[in-house]
Design a protein around this motif. Structure first.
Motif, PDB file in Angstrom:
ATOM      1  N   MET A   1       0.848  -1.202   0.000  1.00 37.14           N
ATOM      2  CA  MET A   1       0.000   0.000   0.000  1.00 37.14           C
ATOM      3  C   MET A   1       0.876   1.241   0.000  1.00 37.14           C
ATOM      4  SD  MET A   1      -2.662  -0.797   3.123  1.00 37.14           S
ATOM      5  CE  MET A   1      -1.502  -1.545   4.279  1.00 37.14           C
ATOM      6  N   SER A   2       0.309   2.329  -0.517  1.00 36.06           N
ATOM      7  CA  SER A   2       0.887   3.642  -0.284  1.00 36.06           C
ATOM      8  C   SER A   2       0.543   4.068   1.141  1.00 36.06           C
ATOM      9  CB  SER A   2       0.290   4.645  -1.271  1.00 36.06           C
ATOM     10  OG  SER A   2       0.697   5.957  -0.938  1.00 36.06           O
TER      11      SER A   2
ATOM     12  N   MET B   1      -0.632   6.767   1.832  1.00 40.15           N
ATOM     13  CA  MET B   1      -1.902   7.458   1.627  1.00 40.15           C
ATOM     14  C   MET B   1      -3.116   6.545   1.764  1.00 40.15           C
ATOM     15  SD  MET B   1      -2.075   9.819  -1.720  1.00 40.15           S
ATOM     16  CE  MET B   1      -0.375  10.335  -1.804  1.00 40.15           C
ATOM     17  N   GLU B   2      -2.906   5.246   1.595  1.00 41.94           N
ATOM     18  CA  GLU B   2      -4.008   4.277   1.552  1.00 41.94           C
ATOM     19  C   GLU B   2      -4.166   3.499   2.860  1.00 41.94           C
ATOM     20  OE1 GLU B   2      -3.957   2.807  -3.007  1.00 41.94           O
ATOM     21  OE2 GLU B   2      -2.141   2.329  -1.886  1.00 41.94           O
ATOM     22  N   MET B   3      -3.349   3.841   3.845  1.00 44.22           N
ATOM     23  CA  MET B   3      -3.369   3.062   5.087  1.00 44.22           C
ATOM     24  C   MET B   3      -4.409   3.575   6.056  1.00 44.22           C
ATOM     25  SD  MET B   3       0.640   2.917   5.956  1.00 44.22           S
ATOM     26  CE  MET B   3       1.766   2.059   4.852  1.00 44.22           C
ATOM     27  N   SER B   4      -5.088   2.666   6.728  1.00 43.35           N
ATOM     28  CA  SER B   4      -5.920   3.058   7.864  1.00 43.35           C
ATOM     29  C   SER B   4      -5.040   3.768   8.874  1.00 43.35           C
ATOM     30  CB  SER B   4      -6.552   1.829   8.507  1.00 43.35           C
ATOM     31  OG  SER B   4      -7.089   2.200   9.763  1.00 43.35           O
ATOM     32  N   HIS B   5      -5.545   4.892   9.401  1.00 41.00           N
ATOM     33  CA  HIS B   5      -4.754   5.631  10.386  1.00 41.00           C
ATOM     34  C   HIS B   5      -4.620   4.870  11.694  1.00 41.00           C
ATOM     35  CE1 HIS B   5      -8.956   6.664  10.635  1.00 41.00           C
ATOM     36  NE2 HIS B   5      -8.820   7.208  11.813  1.00 41.00           N
TER      37      HIS B   5
ATOM     38  N   TYR C   1      -0.823  11.356   5.117  1.00 42.64           N
ATOM     39  CA  TYR C   1       0.310  11.449   4.203  1.00 42.64           C
ATOM     40  C   TYR C   1       1.200  12.648   4.561  1.00 42.64           C
ATOM     41  CZ  TYR C   1       3.045  10.766  -0.015  1.00 42.64           C
ATOM     42  OH  TYR C   1       4.082  10.511  -0.880  1.00 42.64           O
TER      43      TYR C   1
END
Lengths: 363, 363
Positions: B34-35, B37-41, B245
């Protein structure tokens, strides 16, 4: 480099070709000698990015010309307070606002609204444990509400409005964080549409607000200037420095969506993806989705295994197949597959295949 | 691919090696598929990024353990309202806050503060047209202020505090947007330090707030939950979805700064860079910087050409040499060279060389 199928509820998966373009342009955007991240927000390079994003979103959603598009910050949660601060001033104080309570996120909206107005809960799905949308003819709207608030898709509960309610002349305000751009919507039926970007639009950190022009200019005196929609609109979302890089990524996603055929085309894919998963869920007792069939979300599909003790095994096995971020929200438990625009149907197929195999092995 | 020397006041230049790493990791962060940017916080991948960024900032600024670090949204402009909403509740209402007016940005802070409290302008640099910092012994502080507010570096005027004022037991609140991490600062002398990230930290869209713990818990009832520092602190800056991000990029910048030797080392470079430019400015009548010598900013160097008609020619010639974003703020005109941490001394040398050549040609 391997890209997984990422079912996160948000921040969520983005189109691989958008990520590739962002990587390629990171050090030098279009020969500018700069990353987009390093550009003055008032320079001609960023202004072109901003105007493209604005126009592409207007095109994609068919936003009428009497609506402003604002790029704000703080996510839907901040906007939950910013909305009453901008709207209750249209009425004598203390004003009333009508809220429809369909789950976690509309519940959160209600909590912040109470700081600024009287909240009338015009309908609630409490009786079904928030697994349905109360039918419009059961709503008890106030006679003099400043606005009616709905959350068109409850990301945690997986409950979606499949209709746009008629609320007469009262402005309809919709948190569309996890529904925006996934289906056709008649914007002219709404006073305000808002949402965090981190589901169908781009990175967390930019909030989209689409607001009808006659609703600008009513902010309470205690509304911070940076969150007064009129001020934001008059300054082209640059009253404060906007989250430039997030707007750039959102713009790339808008262009990607146009290449897919726009919202009508992606809606068809979304219907097919949701059907694939729900049809399988309905065919077995091994998994269970609790939501009323006519209110099921196309974007967020929560489901539980019939034995909770299998949860960890399920998640581990999924990860081995490159299916990640399937764990349900902590308040609900179980699993949740978020299948936003950027999730290809192949990802949903891979998930259903895995679920079937897992059932065979442990059923 | 060519990287220019970028003198933007913010969003501003970032270290090329940080941009390179971000590009390399865009599609697949550390094998996660994953980027960022695409990760669950809330996932373990992003949590590790978040905790690293937090600790690295604490190390770099020597932030004592009784201070919280918050990652917020809305920039310093939103924070201008969020500060009084969080602090004036410590005093009976209506409370008073003391402000020192040294230019555009402290002026903006005053405008929003007036929504929530009585503002006492304890000192102003109006007489010098905001080209100096009033000496501490001229300040007329209130007897019962909730806090004293300063802007330690005026990004537009190019005026910087080269001292930390003693204000007794009253919390000192500092907008350090364009000064943070550029020089050593004794955090324990402040109640609150805040700033937009888009100068010395990372992309626009994340606001850093460093706040002493005893100042939490005093928010006015009308403060949105998302901006109540106590709520934000108790939720590890994840009450709402943080700008993930932007925090990641900030974290890469923190690690880069550690590799440079931290704040003491970069401060030496910043002193040398500023000296190079100011020494040249002082050696000629062709260019002019209006700021009192002992209040000149190390970060933002505004200057004008003796003939305004040469401005466009100057900017065009600069761009030909890869020296970009030198145009001054619209309210001031002329030029401005912002020489933040990520601007190498070679960039300042190239600028001075160009300025000298331009003077020879047009002097």
């Amino acid at each position: 480099m391997k890209r997984h199928y990422n079912f996160s509820a948000g921040p969520a998966t983005l189109p691989t070709e958008v990520m590739q373009q962002a990587a390629d342009e990171m050090l030098d955007w279009h020969g500018s000698g700069m990353s987009v991240m390093e550009m003055s927000h008032r320079g001609k390079e960023f202004m072109s990015i901003y105007h493209d994003a604005l126009q592409d979103l207007r095109d994609l959603m068919n936003i009428p010309s009497n609506y402003k598009i604002l790029f704000m910050q703080g996510g839907a949660i901040a906007e939950n307070a910013i909305i009453p601060m901008n709207l209750v001033g249209m009425k004598p104080q203390p004003a009333t606002a009508d809220y429809i309570h369909t789950g976690h996120w509309s519940g959160r909206s209600i909590l912040d609204a109470r700081k600024y107005c009287k909240v009338n809960i015009a309908a609630t799905a409490e009786t079904s444990h928030y697994t349905h949308v109360p039918a419009r003819d059961t709503w008890k709207l106030s006679t003099d509400a400043a606005y009616v608030h709905i959350c068109t898709n409850e990301t945690i509960g997986g409950v979606e409005y499949h209709f746009t309610p008629d609320v007469g002349d009262v402005p309809l305000v919709a948190d569309m964080s996890s529904q925006i751009l996934s289906r056709e919507v008649d914007v002219s039926r709404f006073g305000v549409i808002y949402g965090g970007a981190q589901k169908n639009i781009g990175p967390a950190g930019v909030t989209i607000v689409v607001v009808r022009e006659d609703l600008l200019g009513h902010a309470l005196p205690i509304c911070p200037s940076a969150f007064d929609w009129k001020v934001v609109a008059e300054n082209d979302s640059m009253f404060n420095t906007p989250p430039t890089y997030s707007i750039y990524i959102a713009g790339l996603v808008f262009k990607w969506l146009k290449r897919q055929g726009g919202v009508p085309a992606i809606e068809k894919v979304n219907i097919a993806k949701a059907a694939l998963l729900y049809d399988y869920l309905d065919s077995t007792e091994f998994y269970r989705n609790p939501v009323a069939k006519d209110c099921r979300s196309r974007m967020n599909v929560p489901f539980s295994l019939h034995k909770e003790s299998l949860n960890e095994l399920f998640l581990d096995g999924a990860k081995e197949r490159g299916l990640v971020q399937l764990k349900g929200h902590s308040s609900v438990g179980g699993m949740r597959a978020s299948i936003y625009n950027a999730m290809p149907i192949e990802g949903v197929r891979a998930l259903v295949d895995y679920m079937r195999d897992f059932e065979k092995q442990h059923g």
